[in-house]
Design a protein around this motif. Sequence first.
Motif, short mmCIF file in Angstrom:
data_model
loop_
_atom_site.label_atom_id
_atom_site.label_comp_id
_atom_site.label_asym_id
_atom_site.label_seq_id
_atom_site.Cartn_x
_atom_site.Cartn_y
_atom_site.Cartn_z
N GLY A 154 0.86 -1.18 0.00
CA GLY A 154 0.00 0.00 0.00
C GLY A 154 0.89 1.22 0.00
O GLY A 154 1.45 1.60 1.02
N ARG A 155 1.05 1.85 -1.14
CA ARG A 155 2.16 2.76 -1.39
C ARG A 155 2.12 4.09 -0.65
O ARG A 155 3.14 4.73 -0.44
N ASP A 156 0.91 4.55 -0.23
CA ASP A 156 0.84 5.88 0.37
C ASP A 156 -0.41 6.01 1.25
O ASP A 156 -1.51 6.23 0.76
N ALA A 157 -0.23 5.88 2.56
CA ALA A 157 -1.37 5.85 3.48
C ALA A 157 -1.89 7.24 3.85
O ALA A 157 -2.95 7.35 4.45
N SER A 158 -1.16 8.30 3.51
CA SER A 158 -1.60 9.65 3.86
C SER A 158 -2.51 10.22 2.78
O SER A 158 -2.24 10.08 1.59
N ALA A 159 -3.58 10.87 3.20
CA ALA A 159 -4.53 11.48 2.27
C ALA A 159 -4.40 13.00 2.25
O ALA A 159 -5.32 13.71 1.84
N ALA A 160 -3.25 13.52 2.69
CA ALA A 160 -3.07 14.97 2.78
C ALA A 160 -2.94 15.64 1.43
O ALA A 160 -3.04 16.85 1.32
N GLY A 161 -2.69 14.85 0.38
CA GLY A 161 -2.56 15.41 -0.96
C GLY A 161 -1.15 15.81 -1.30
O GLY A 161 -0.28 15.88 -0.44
N GLY A 162 -0.91 16.07 -2.59
CA GLY A 162 0.42 16.46 -3.02
C GLY A 162 1.28 15.26 -3.36
O GLY A 162 0.88 14.10 -3.17
N PRO A 163 2.49 15.50 -3.88
CA PRO A 163 3.33 14.40 -4.34
C PRO A 163 3.80 13.48 -3.23
O PRO A 163 4.19 12.34 -3.49
N ALA A 164 3.80 13.95 -1.98
CA ALA A 164 4.28 13.12 -0.87
C ALA A 164 3.15 12.46 -0.10
O ALA A 164 3.38 11.75 0.86
N ALA A 165 1.90 12.69 -0.49
CA ALA A 165 0.77 12.14 0.24
C ALA A 165 -0.44 12.06 -0.69
O ALA A 165 -1.15 13.04 -0.87
N THR A 166 -0.67 10.88 -1.27
CA THR A 166 -1.67 10.77 -2.33
C THR A 166 -2.85 9.87 -1.98
O THR A 166 -3.66 9.57 -2.84
N GLY A 167 -2.95 9.44 -0.73
CA GLY A 167 -4.14 8.74 -0.27
C GLY A 167 -4.41 7.42 -0.95
O GLY A 167 -5.51 7.18 -1.45
N CYS A 168 -3.42 6.52 -0.96
CA CYS A 168 -3.62 5.19 -1.57
C CYS A 168 -3.04 4.15 -0.61
O CYS A 168 -1.93 3.67 -0.79
N ALA A 169 -3.83 3.84 0.44
CA ALA A 169 -3.33 3.01 1.54
C ALA A 169 -3.19 1.54 1.19
O ALA A 169 -2.37 0.83 1.75
N GLY A 170 -4.02 1.05 0.26
CA GLY A 170 -3.91 -0.34 -0.16
C GLY A 170 -4.30 -1.35 0.90
O GLY A 170 -5.09 -1.05 1.80
N GLU A 171 -3.70 -2.55 0.79
CA GLU A 171 -3.98 -3.66 1.70
C GLU A 171 -5.48 -3.93 1.78
O GLU A 171 -6.08 -4.01 2.85
N VAL A 172 -6.11 -4.03 0.59
CA VAL A 172 -7.55 -4.21 0.46
C VAL A 172 -7.86 -5.69 0.24
O VAL A 172 -7.35 -6.31 -0.70
N ALA A 173 -8.71 -6.25 1.08
CA ALA A 173 -9.11 -7.64 0.93
C ALA A 173 -9.86 -7.82 -0.39
O ALA A 173 -10.76 -7.04 -0.72
N GLY A 174 -9.48 -8.82 -1.16
CA GLY A 174 -10.14 -9.10 -2.42
C GLY A 174 -9.64 -8.30 -3.59
O GLY A 174 -10.11 -8.47 -4.72
N ASN A 175 -8.66 -7.40 -3.38
CA ASN A 175 -8.09 -6.61 -4.48
C ASN A 175 -6.60 -6.45 -4.23
O ASN A 175 -6.14 -5.43 -3.73
N ALA A 176 -5.85 -7.46 -4.59
CA ALA A 176 -4.41 -7.47 -4.32
C ALA A 176 -3.65 -6.41 -5.08
O ALA A 176 -2.52 -6.05 -4.70
N LYS A 177 -4.23 -5.88 -6.15
CA LYS A 177 -3.54 -4.88 -6.97
C LYS A 177 -3.72 -3.46 -6.46
O LYS A 177 -2.98 -2.55 -6.86
N ALA A 178 -4.68 -3.24 -5.59
CA ALA A 178 -5.00 -1.89 -5.12
C ALA A 178 -3.81 -1.25 -4.42
O ALA A 178 -3.29 -1.78 -3.44
N CYS A 179 -3.35 -0.12 -4.95
CA CYS A 179 -2.29 0.69 -4.35
C CYS A 179 -0.95 -0.03 -4.24
O CYS A 179 -0.09 0.37 -3.48
N ARG A 180 -0.77 -1.10 -5.02
CA ARG A 180 0.53 -1.76 -5.03
C ARG A 180 1.54 -0.88 -5.75
O ARG A 180 1.20 -0.08 -6.62
#
Length: 363
Positions: free
Chosen positions: A174-200
């Motif tokens: 899950g590449r980016d758990a922060s949802a603050a926005g911008g290049p350092a925080a893009t809100g893609c936490a991942g680790e979603v059950a049933g969707n292994a590709k999410a935020c990889r």
Amino acid sequence: MRKINAITMALLGACACGTASAQSGVTLYGVLDSSVAYTSNVNAAGDSQVKMPTLTGSLPSRFGVKGVEDLGGGLQAIFALESGFGVDTGIAGQGGRLFGRQSWVGLKGRYGSLMLGRQMNMSFWATQKSDIMGPALFSISSLDLYLPNARSDNAIGYLGTFSNVTVGATYSLGRDASAAGGPAATGCAGEVAGNAKACRQITALLGYDTGRYGATASYDIMYGNAGAANGLTSSRHFDRRVIASAYAMLDQLKIGGGVIDRSIRAATGPVDSQLLYVGAAYPLAPALVLDGQLARLAIKDSANDATLATARLTYHLSKRTAIYAAIGRMDNDGAAAVALDAGGTVGAGRTQNGVMAGMRHFF
């Protein structure tokens, strides 16, 4: 030559005042960097602006703790905790995270290092020796703000050097758990059950370096999911970068350059681009270094390209303290609105000129 190498070490996130040895130990380190910058045409009306930038001057400000414990048999336990901040207001960087630059623990042995946690991925390392200006205010970071923020949350990382060859990779759940926005925080936490590709995110690197010349290639692909920034709102969407870079030392002159090929497949539509850069650095005196860079961002099937030219003069007052001044120019074609100063603003299609001066200190 030692001054240029000191700058390179700083870009690699190391502090000039301490290194970890094979014995157990903990090192506190940091960089304080602040500047004052003037830029023209910051809006459609053509107004200019004088400010003290939050993001950086010549290097991003940070403090950190790194440690090593000798486990015997050539094996070590290692860790790093590193926090970024703005000297101008004391604000936390990387989306307000406490340890937004690095937060990982791992093992190091004869076959390399294995790390778990938030860490620099291979896109970060791919340009370190070829990008002469580094993550400065006027640099290729303005053309691609991801480059100085190429880190991955929830990542399994490996990096190893064997003679002159370096290999590395990261795999993020899950590449980016922060949802603050911008290049350092893009809100893609991942680790979603049933969707292994999410935020990889997967990155890989192969490099060759002799100290006098070297070349590096890297691959980076990040996937999206619902709620993620930059139009990557589905796990079918992706943002991919392929980087090829090289550098060479010609006596005291260092030359570096590279190309970054990028493909975006997002809800906002497909975008393909290439970022090309070349730069050089030369010590005019033992404590005085002149460097500069040219770069161009070309968007496929678009007139909205941008061209950057920048030069910098750095005077080292000591091994830890330096003052610097830089000038830069960003030419925006068509309706492009790429600011000269990373994170700044510019009127669409306008040419922006800038000058800045600042000071940095390692501790």
